[in-house]
Design an enzyme around this catalytic site. Structure first.
Site, PDB file in Angstrom:
ATOM      1  N   GLY A 166      -1.080   4.177  17.229  1.00  0.00           N
ATOM      2  CA  GLY A 166      -0.588   5.226  18.114  1.00  0.00           C
ATOM      3  C   GLY A 166      -0.841   6.606  17.544  1.00  0.00           C
ATOM      4  O   GLY A 166      -1.254   6.752  16.392  1.00  0.00           O
ATOM      5  N   SER A 207      -6.099  16.130  11.249  1.00  0.00           N
ATOM      6  CA  SER A 207      -7.029  15.023  11.425  1.00  0.00           C
ATOM      7  C   SER A 207      -8.199  15.133  10.452  1.00  0.00           C
ATOM      8  O   SER A 207      -9.011  16.058  10.522  1.00  0.00           O
ATOM      9  CB  SER A 207      -7.565  15.016  12.859  1.00  0.00           C
ATOM     10  N   LYS A 254     -11.306   6.376  18.528  1.00  0.00           N
ATOM     11  CA  LYS A 254     -10.826   7.763  18.584  1.00  0.00           C
ATOM     12  C   LYS A 254     -11.260   8.531  17.339  1.00  0.00           C
ATOM     13  O   LYS A 254     -11.472   9.752  17.390  1.00  0.00           O
ATOM     14  CB  LYS A 254      -9.309   7.794  18.767  1.00  0.00           C
ATOM     15  N   ASP A 269      -3.819   8.778  21.153  1.00  0.00           N
ATOM     16  CA  ASP A 269      -4.343   8.886  19.795  1.00  0.00           C
ATOM     17  C   ASP A 269      -5.629   9.699  19.769  1.00  0.00           C
ATOM     18  O   ASP A 269      -5.904  10.444  18.816  1.00  0.00           O
ATOM     19  CB  ASP A 269      -4.584   7.488  19.227  1.00  0.00           C
ATOM     20  N   GLY A 324       0.817  -1.206   0.000  1.00  0.00           N
ATOM     21  CA  GLY A 324       0.000   0.000   0.000  1.00  0.00           C
ATOM     22  C   GLY A 324       0.846   1.249   0.000  1.00  0.00           C
ATOM     23  O   GLY A 324       1.667   1.427   0.897  1.00  0.00           O
ATOM     24  N   SER A 326      -0.770   7.418   2.054  1.00  0.00           N
ATOM     25  CA  SER A 326       0.051   8.309   2.877  1.00  0.00           C
ATOM     26  C   SER A 326       0.710   7.556   4.029  1.00  0.00           C
ATOM     27  O   SER A 326       1.895   7.758   4.314  1.00  0.00           O
ATOM     28  CB  SER A 326      -0.798   9.468   3.413  1.00  0.00           C
TER      29      SER A 326
END
Length: 343
Positions: free
Chosen positions: A149, A267, A204, A257, A13, A16
């Site tokens: 993490g 984010s 999260k 996280d 993969g 990013s």
């Protein structure tokens, strides 16, 4: 001239996160990244940049890339030591497992640790990544684990400080991942709590959408702090019910996280929430190219939690906004109208 590393790392993969981890692993290992797109692989080999992700960050000249799975897995043959990192989203982890079964040389099946990095629940089945991997690989590939993490791919690729956790019941997985990635500004911690690490990584994202909605509504930092704190409690309840360990949720893959994803400007989950809070609809947000794992896994997480009779008010509110057409302010009002209770 430097001596080639005896450790070889194959990253499946070239998104990013896969690109960032391949970059980081080049310090300690010989690394190849497999990209679906031939032009991406060619560009990495010739220009030492990923033309689609993190385009402005130069990649090590030693990083090799290929779009041919046969060539990717042949890279591991005769390696003294090897590691495979699945740098795919949850939706594609089953396909990554199929690649392993089809192309990984038989000699490597029982010896090569497999590490996945995706965060979330599979939409259709509400399974965590390790459950998908176990179903696909069973006893064929015994050594598996998860890497998670508080980390933005861009900062990892830039070489900025980061602390990550690798979780596995097999010491060979945690030690191999540490050998590949623990260097410079990248610090690796070890855990045996695969379930807790995965639940933290999944939930999260959902809580970050809620925090983004609150920020988009300009509800203030008090509201954000409350959502993070109560979101952590929600995450912990769910994780413990699934078999996670309590200390995991106060660590890097839980609180760490969550704080990063709920407050960081990089984010995507928070950005989706902000856009929703500012009045944009989900279809237009997603059509702009912004994707977030929290959107994909929120409903699956809620389904799984309801099956366990776990109270998940923030996740319910996020799902109401995402999928039921409830206005963000109404969803927040429902949260605020809940009866008082002991913390």
């Amino acid at each position: 001239m430097s001596t080639p590393s005896p450790l070889r790392v194959l990253v499946l993969g070239a998104g990013s996160w896969g690109t960032a981890l391949a970059h980081a692993a080049c310090t300690n290992a010989s690394v190849m990244v497999w990209a679906r797109d031939p032009q991406t692989a060619q560009h990495i080999n010739e220009q030492h940049r990923n033309p689609r992700y993190l385009q402005d960050i130069p990649l090590p000249a030693t990083l090799a890339a290929t779009d041919q799975p046969e060539q990717a897995f042949a890279f591991l043959q005769d390696a003294a030591s090897s590691l495979i990192i699945l740098g795919t989203p949850v939706a594609a982890i089953g396909q990554a497992c199929d690649l392993l079964l089809r192309y990984l040389p038989p000699a490597n099946l029982q010896t090569t640790p497999i590490l996945w990095t995706c965060k979330g629940f599979e939409q259709e089945s509400a399974r965590l990544p390790h459950e998908v991997v176990q179903d696909r690989l069973a006893k064929i590939i015994p050594y598996t684990g998860v890497l998670s993490g508080p980390s933005f791919a861009r900062e990892v690729a830039q070489g900025l400080p980061v602390a990550l956790t690798v979780a596995s019941s097999h010491e060979c997985v945690t030690s191999r991942a540490t050998a590949a990635l623990h260097a410079g500004n990248t610090r690796i911690y070890r855990s045996r709590d695969v379930v807790g690490v995965e639940v933290g990584g999944a939930m999260k994202n959902v809580i970050a959408i809620a925090c983004g909605i609150a920020d988009g509504l300009a509800l203030g930092m008090n509201a954000r702090a409350a959502l993070i704190t109560r979101g952590l409690a929600e995450m912990s309840r769910f994780g413990l019910a699934l078999g996670g360990e309590p200390t995991t949720f106060s660590g890097l893959t839980g609180l760490g996280d969550l704080v990063l994803t709920a407050t960081g400007d990089l984010s995507r989950n928070r950005q989706v929430g902000v856009a929703l809070g500012q009045g944009q609809d989900l279809a237009s947000i997603l059509s702009s190219g912004m994707t977030a794992e929290g959107v994909r896994c929120a409903q699956a997480a809620l389904t799984r939690a309801r099956g366990l009779k776990i109270d998940m008010p923030i996740t319910e509110a996020v799902c109401a906004v995402l999928f039921d057409g409830v206005p963000p302010l109404d969803a927040v009002s429902r949260l605020l109208s809940r009866e008082s209770r002991s913390e």
